[in-house]
Design an enzyme around this catalytic site. Structure first.
Site, short mmCIF file in Angstrom:
data_model
loop_
_atom_site.label_atom_id
_atom_site.label_comp_id
_atom_site.label_asym_id
_atom_site.label_seq_id
_atom_site.Cartn_x
_atom_site.Cartn_y
_atom_site.Cartn_z
N GLU A 27 -4.68 38.63 13.93
CA GLU A 27 -3.58 39.50 14.03
C GLU A 27 -2.43 38.72 14.46
O GLU A 27 -2.51 38.22 15.62
CB GLU A 27 -3.62 40.96 14.62
CG GLU A 27 -4.99 41.83 13.85
CD GLU A 27 -4.64 43.10 14.12
OE1 GLU A 27 -3.52 43.55 14.15
OE2 GLU A 27 -5.62 43.92 14.17
N CYS B 293 4.52 36.49 17.38
CA CYS B 293 3.61 37.15 18.18
C CYS B 293 2.16 36.55 17.86
O CYS B 293 1.70 37.37 16.87
CB CYS B 293 3.76 38.59 18.52
SG CYS B 293 2.49 39.50 19.71
N CYS C 146 -10.53 41.65 22.81
CA CYS C 146 -10.42 41.21 24.33
C CYS C 146 -11.53 41.67 25.36
O CYS C 146 -11.96 43.04 24.82
CB CYS C 146 -8.75 41.98 24.81
SG CYS C 146 -8.56 41.44 26.42
N CYS D 97 -8.36 47.11 29.36
CA CYS D 97 -7.27 47.84 30.00
C CYS D 97 -7.15 49.21 29.28
O CYS D 97 -7.54 49.47 28.17
CB CYS D 97 -5.73 46.92 29.84
SG CYS D 97 -5.77 45.50 30.56
N CYS E 197 -4.85 50.19 26.36
CA CYS E 197 -4.71 49.25 25.23
C CYS E 197 -5.67 49.13 23.98
O CYS E 197 -6.81 49.26 24.54
CB CYS E 197 -4.50 47.83 25.82
SG CYS E 197 -4.18 46.31 24.57
N CYS F 6 3.27 46.53 20.71
CA CYS F 6 2.12 46.27 22.07
C CYS F 6 0.97 47.19 22.10
O CYS F 6 1.22 48.47 22.29
CB CYS F 6 2.96 46.18 23.29
SG CYS F 6 4.35 45.30 23.26
N1 SAH Z 1 -3.70 40.02 27.79
C1 SAH Z 1 -2.29 39.54 27.92
C2 SAH Z 1 -1.75 39.46 26.51
C3 SAH Z 1 -1.64 40.97 25.77
S1 SAH Z 1 0.02 41.38 25.93
C4 SAH Z 1 -1.77 40.60 28.66
O1 SAH Z 1 -2.05 41.88 29.03
O2 SAH Z 1 -0.33 40.39 29.22
C5 SAH Z 1 0.12 42.77 25.50
C6 SAH Z 1 1.25 43.57 26.31
O3 SAH Z 1 1.29 44.92 25.67
C7 SAH Z 1 0.87 43.74 27.68
O4 SAH Z 1 2.29 43.64 28.53
C8 SAH Z 1 0.25 45.21 27.83
O5 SAH Z 1 0.54 45.64 29.12
C9 SAH Z 1 1.08 45.86 26.78
N2 SAH Z 1 0.39 46.98 26.20
C10 SAH Z 1 -0.92 46.98 25.82
N3 SAH Z 1 -1.12 48.34 25.39
C11 SAH Z 1 -0.09 48.80 25.37
C12 SAH Z 1 0.53 50.18 24.75
N4 SAH Z 1 -0.59 50.94 24.12
N5 SAH Z 1 1.68 50.53 24.79
C13 SAH Z 1 2.48 49.81 25.18
N6 SAH Z 1 2.17 48.66 25.85
C14 SAH Z 1 1.14 48.24 25.85
#
Ligand code: SAH
Length: 343
Positions: free
Chosen positions: A86, A99, A106, A110, A113, A331
């Site tokens: 993606e 991006c 992954c 988390c 996410c 995100c």
């Molecule tokens: N694994 C790396 C790269 C992914 S970046 C990292 O964690 O930094 C994706 C960004 O989106 C991260 O900062 C994460 O905290 C944020 N993110 C993940 N799920 C989200 C959500 N549901 N709403 C808003 N931000 C989110």
């Protein structure tokens, strides 16, 4: 056949004679957008067929594209084994952003996410990372705008969990004879993989660093981001304090605002204490809601209040605009929405 996009110029040079052929090929691929050796008329005609038998120059195919009402575009890119990477293109007047993903799925899980719910399918190769940029560029930026974009490694996956391929891709994108992306236009975002951050600090060419914090105490962060149990906040921040920065360069901290979980004034104050004195800025990301996740997005007033506490504590804080929500491109929303159920 080996994909040429997996190859750094130095590696290509070792297999070619004279070695400056590698520079000609890099310019053809990354600057002139040529897709086969026959069009590379600066190469001797006699050599082109041999090269074509050895190297695959094809870009992966765009399987589907989703267009948001705000201009954001999400791409599902079909890889050689049928997996879908993606990639998101975010247009902005003076600064477009591409991006890209570093993995399919992954491993970090988390809790807020969607990609985290998928688990890890596999790492992407350097070429699979590089070609996401090329596709998004060619689909969106023609003519004089072709180089007007930044790259963020904020798509699917944890880039430092796929360290070698990610760094190889960054070197290829950075190559002055190729795309010539300056390191200041590339941002690598990590959930806090400490060994990777320490390794990155030793590299010759280092992109901008972003750390996903989302939780200002270990207790909270342990719940939200399991990786914190292995690499607690204080250790990650120590590594960030030692991280080499250029003049005026700062580390970005991403902080997802989850209603009732990470958005209190107390949380903001703890964050101020954590980041005091660091060359840092904070990107606040109001949670992007999804059916599968129980969290909620805070109200506009609590978002503003949180930002204000940081500002008053002399921590620069920005609220990230929500983009591409309607097409699951924001995100944390990358989860193959719109892909066929069976591949
Ligand atoms: N694994 C790396 C790269 C992914 S970046 C990292 O964690 O930094 C994706 C960004 O989106 C991260 O900062 C994460 O905290 C944020 N993110 C993940 N799920 C989200 C959500 N549901 N709403 C808003 N931000 C989110």
């Amino acid at each position: 056949m080996k994909s040429i996009y997996d190859c750094e110029r130095a590696e290509l040079a070792r297999s070619l004679s004279p070695s400056y052929r590698s520079t000609q090929i890099f310019k053809s691929l990354y600057q002139r957008w040529l897709g086969n050796f026959e069009d590379m008329t600066d190469l001797p005609r006699a050599e082109r067929a041999g090269l074509a038998a050895e190297w695959d120059l094809r870009l992966p195919e765009v399987h589907r594209r989703f267009d948001s009402t705000d201009g954001t575009r999400r791409y599902l890119i079909r890889l050689h084994d049928g997996e879908l990477a993606e990639t998101v293109f975010l247009p902005e007047e003076h600064r477009n952003t591409i991006c890209i993903s570093s993995q399919i799925g992954c491993a970090l899980a988390c809790s807020f996410c969607l990609t985290g719910l998928m688990g890890l399918t596999r790492h992407l190769s350097a070429g699979e990372i590089v070609t996401q940029v090329l596709l998004a560029q060619r689909e969106n930026l023609a003519g004089e705008l072709r180089d007007s974009f930044n790259i963020v490694l904020m798509g699917m996956g944890e880039p430092l969990h796929n360290y070698d391929n990610v760094m190889q891709a960054i070197r290829i994108l950075h190559d002055p004879e190729g795309l010539n992306m300056s390191m200041s236009r590339i941002t690598l975002s990590t959930a806090g993989m400490l060994p990777g951050i320490e390794r990155l600090a030793q590299e010759d060419d280092i992109p901008n660093l972003a750390i996903s914090l989302t939780g200002s105490t270990n207790a909270k962060r342990n719940e939200l981001m399991p990786i914190n149990r292995k690499y607690p906040i204080e250790d990650v921040l120590d590594a960030v304090k030692r991280f080499p920065l250029k003049h005026r360069q700062r580390v970005t901290f991403e902080y997802v605002l989850l209603k009732g979980v990470t958005d209190s004034v107390e949380d903001a104050r703890t964050l101020v204490r954590l980041l005091a004195g660091m060359p840092a800025k904070v990107n606040l990301i109001p949670f992007n809601e999804a059916e599968e996740l129980q969290y909620r997005r805070p109200s506009e007033s609590s978002i503003a209040r949180f930002q204000e506490v940081l500002q008053r504590g002399n921590v620069d804080a920005f609220v990230r605009k929500n983009r591409g929500n309607d097409i699951s491109a924001a995100c944390g929303q990358l989860k193959h929405k719109g892909a066929p159920a069976a591949k």
